[in-house]
Design a protein around this motif. Structure first.
Motif, PDB file in Angstrom:
ATOM      1  N   GLU A  98       0.813  -1.215   0.000  1.00  0.00           N
ATOM      2  CA  GLU A  98       0.000   0.000   0.000  1.00  0.00           C
ATOM      3  C   GLU A  98       0.849   1.270   0.000  1.00  0.00           C
ATOM      4  OE1 GLU A  98      -4.242  -0.698   2.084  1.00  0.00           O
ATOM      5  OE2 GLU A  98      -2.536  -1.050   3.423  1.00  0.00           O
ATOM      6  N   ARG A  99       2.123   1.153   0.326  1.00  0.00           N
ATOM      7  CA  ARG A  99       3.007   2.316   0.239  1.00  0.00           C
ATOM      8  C   ARG A  99       3.262   2.708  -1.212  1.00  0.00           C
ATOM      9  NH1 ARG A  99       7.748   0.172   4.379  1.00  0.00           N
ATOM     10  NH2 ARG A  99       6.421  -0.112   6.241  1.00  0.00           N
ATOM     11  N   HIS A 100       3.034   1.779  -2.125  1.00  0.00           N
ATOM     12  CA  HIS A 100       3.356   2.010  -3.535  1.00  0.00           C
ATOM     13  C   HIS A 100       2.125   1.985  -4.440  1.00  0.00           C
ATOM     14  CE1 HIS A 100       7.575   1.294  -2.359  1.00  0.00           C
ATOM     15  NE2 HIS A 100       7.098   0.283  -1.647  1.00  0.00           N
ATOM     16  N   ILE A 101       1.091   1.224  -4.031  1.00  0.00           N
ATOM     17  CA  ILE A 101      -0.098   1.062  -4.869  1.00  0.00           C
ATOM     18  C   ILE A 101      -1.336   1.116  -3.974  1.00  0.00           C
ATOM     19  CG2 ILE A 101      -1.341  -0.477  -6.445  1.00  0.00           C
ATOM     20  CD1 ILE A 101       1.334  -1.754  -7.101  1.00  0.00           C
ATOM     21  N   PRO A 102      -2.370   1.888  -4.328  1.00  0.00           N
ATOM     22  CA  PRO A 102      -3.606   1.864  -3.549  1.00  0.00           C
ATOM     23  C   PRO A 102      -4.188   0.456  -3.505  1.00  0.00           C
ATOM     24  CG  PRO A 102      -3.598   3.700  -5.102  1.00  0.00           C
ATOM     25  CD  PRO A 102      -2.427   2.840  -5.448  1.00  0.00           C
ATOM     26  N   TRP A 103      -4.675   0.044  -2.357  1.00  0.00           N
ATOM     27  CA  TRP A 103      -5.186  -1.317  -2.204  1.00  0.00           C
ATOM     28  C   TRP A 103      -6.373  -1.574  -3.126  1.00  0.00           C
ATOM     29  CZ3 TRP A 103      -3.100  -5.493  -0.633  1.00  0.00           C
ATOM     30  CH2 TRP A 103      -3.867  -6.621  -0.303  1.00  0.00           C
TER      31      TRP A 103
END
Length: 552
Positions: A98-103
């Motif tokens: 989630e730090r890199h891609i929205p869940w």
């Protein structure tokens, strides 16, 4: 996500020379439905690599493998996660991903480990994504969203069978929404949702100009491919049509505070909450909602009393019984019509979102019933489902016949017959609207098309002895020559369709609606044989249905 450059009405599986099953689409002319030709795959598949937890050496290896594909370019690297079909990562934990891609985006993509690229390139075929799921808790979604699933694309993929990769020439700076790529979840989704509150408030208050202005602003933000920062707002976004000075101030406030004060005030307003609730009931539009509120009503319980609806006990099924709720009847068809009273009684059911699996179940039952009445019909689930939404407010199905020459006669009156059949089977419980075909009128100025359609309330058969809840189901019948314009017109989103009509009128001198494309100066009709041809006739670049999400 299935992407292909073919035009088709059906999904098929073919057998390769080695005996393996290969999913593909039949390319054929709509006018020759029985003629088969070569199958073609949906390449290239866009891949985004999350560099965290992947060594520089491994990244270089993966890039090299993709660039040196031997016989055909199956894979293509992209730099924006939302544009990817497959996301490759070495991360195995939700919080880190989630730090890199929205869940929400992760759940709508195939999330695989790097070995998937190696094996796909080495074996020259797209490997099953579920076998390479990077996160165990996303295994089902990864298998479901694999760009080369074996099975029904209509029910597994997020695009329709006629989808293809969005061309790079689509520009977020284009004037018309039908020239831009608008993903379901954009880089600035929370900002778009905040601004949409302003749009909803204007719409409920009858401010048509303000509503359209904010709707256009949301559409611009949905297509903007970068995370908006103060510098981007000043140097880039502010120069795009639809982002005026007042809106720039609101966006700047959001960037600083994480919210827009006016939007927060609107959400806290008792009037806004009441009008919003009233507007969810079938038959109550913004005008009626304001009238009810101005007459002293502020809750749905007040409306229950005003319209003579019993309290919400006993269960909703009993309340929905036409013998309990006063309901007008369609005298000719013998089926109960939906009134405000029925809408109030069914509000708990109709307010619940419909998952994709249930959409497929409804579609399958409708087509089974249709087959018993007329063989050879074809259909496409449109609306939010076709644009990739995981849950829908209602189900829209466009139906036609595969016989280009004689299909028009075969489906005349079929809408009424199908609804009557579904009603007799206990599946359709109420009808909101039922209309027949009307002759094409090139001078018509309204946008309510002349297709045969039924807007109904539908309920699936009991499962495990339990009753199912009521759902909105719209059935749209189009003659074969109008099938693809109907599919295009009913796919949405609203601003995409508005600008499609505006582009056709102002830039091409055409009139576009769901029944066809008309050249204005001589009333010549164009009947495309694929959705791609709809865009070609209008002089537009192809936009995948999953990139037509101009609203939140």
């Amino acid at each position: 996500m299935k992407r292909t450059r073919t035009s088709t009405l059906s999904f098929s599986e073919s057998e390769d020379s080695d005996g393996s099953t290969r999913s593909s689409f039949k390319r054929h002319k709509y006018s020759e439905p029985d003629t088969e030709s070569d199958d073609i795959g949906g390449f290239p598949i866009k891949v985004f690599v999350v560099q965290a937890k992947v060594s520089p050496e491994e990244i270089s290896e993966l890039i090299s493998m993709v660039e040196k594909q031997k016989n055909m370019r199956m894979l293509e690297l992209c730099s924006i996660p939302a544009e990817a079909d497959v996301i490759v990562t070495g991360i195995q934990m939700k919080k880190r991903l989630e730090r890199h891609i929205p869940w929400q985006l992760a759940r709508r993509r195939a999330i695989v480990n790097p070995q998937w690229i190696r094996d796909s390139v080495e074996k020259e075929q797209i490997m099953p994504c579920g076998d390479y799921a990077a996160l165990q808790e996303l295994h089902a979604e990864t298998a479901h969203n694999c760009p080369n699933p074996k099975g029904c694309d209509e029910c597994r993929g997020t695009s329709g069978p006629d989808a293809e990769v969005a061309p790079s020439s689509l520009s977020h700076k284009a004037r018309y929404a039908c020239q831009r790529a608008s993903p379901l979840v954009c880089a600035n989704q929370s900002l778009a949702e905040e601004i949409d509150i302003l749009r909803r408030a204007r719409e409920l208050e009858g401010d048509a100009v303000g509503t359209l202005a904010y709707e256009r602003a949301v559409a611009v933000i949905k297509a903007y491919p970068h995370v908006i920062s103060p510098s981007r707002l000043e140097s880039d976004l502010a120069r795009i049509s639809g982002i005026g000075t007042k809106l720039q101030v609101k966006i700047a406030e959001y960037l600083k505070k994480g919210q827009i004060s006016e939007a927060r005030e609107i959400l806290a307003s008792p009037r806004f909450r009441s009008l919003s609730e009233f507007n969810t009931i079938y038959g109550i539009g913004p005008v009626t909602a304001r009238q009810l509120y101005d007459n002293g009503m502020s809750t749905l319980e007040h409306l229950d009393s005003y319209y003579g609806i019993r309290a919400h006990n006993p269960a909703i099924e009993e309340q929905a019984d036409p013998n309990i709720i006063e309901s007008r009847w369609l005298s000719i068809k013998g089926m109960p019509e939906v009134t405000i009273q029925v809408g109030l009684a069914l509000r708990r059911d109709l307010s619940q979102k419909i998952p994709r699996e249930e959409v497929c179940d409804m579609h399958a039952i409708v087509m089974k019933g249709l087959e018993s009445l007329q063989h050879g019909c074809v259909s496409t689930i449109v609306g939010g489902y076709r644009r990739g939404k995981e849950e829908s407010n209602d189900v829209d199905i466009v139906i036609s016949h595969q016989d280009w020459r004689g299909g028009g006669e075969k489906i005349k009156g079929l809408c009424t017959k199908l609804v009557k059949h579904l009603y007799d089977e206990g599946l359709v419980t109420h009808v909101m609207h039922l209309s027949s075909f009307r002759p094409h009128n090139a001078l018509r100025t309204g946008h309510w098309d002349s297709l045969e359609k039924a807007l109904t309330i539908f309920r699936l058969p009991e499962a495990d002895g339990k009753s199912r809840i009521h759902r909105r189901l719209d059935l749209i019948f189009a003659s074969p020559e109008a099938y693809w314009t109907a599919v295009t017109g009913w796919t949405g989103s609203r601003m995409f369709e508005r600008d499609l009509r505006l582009w056709a009128k102002d830039e091409k001198g055409y009139k576009f609606d769901s029944t066809g494309i008309t050249r204005r100066h001589d009333s010549r009709l164009f009947y495309p044989k694929s959705e791609q041809e709809v865009f070609e006739i209008l002089g537009l670049e192809w936009v995948d249905p999953t990139l037509r999400n101009t609203g939140v």
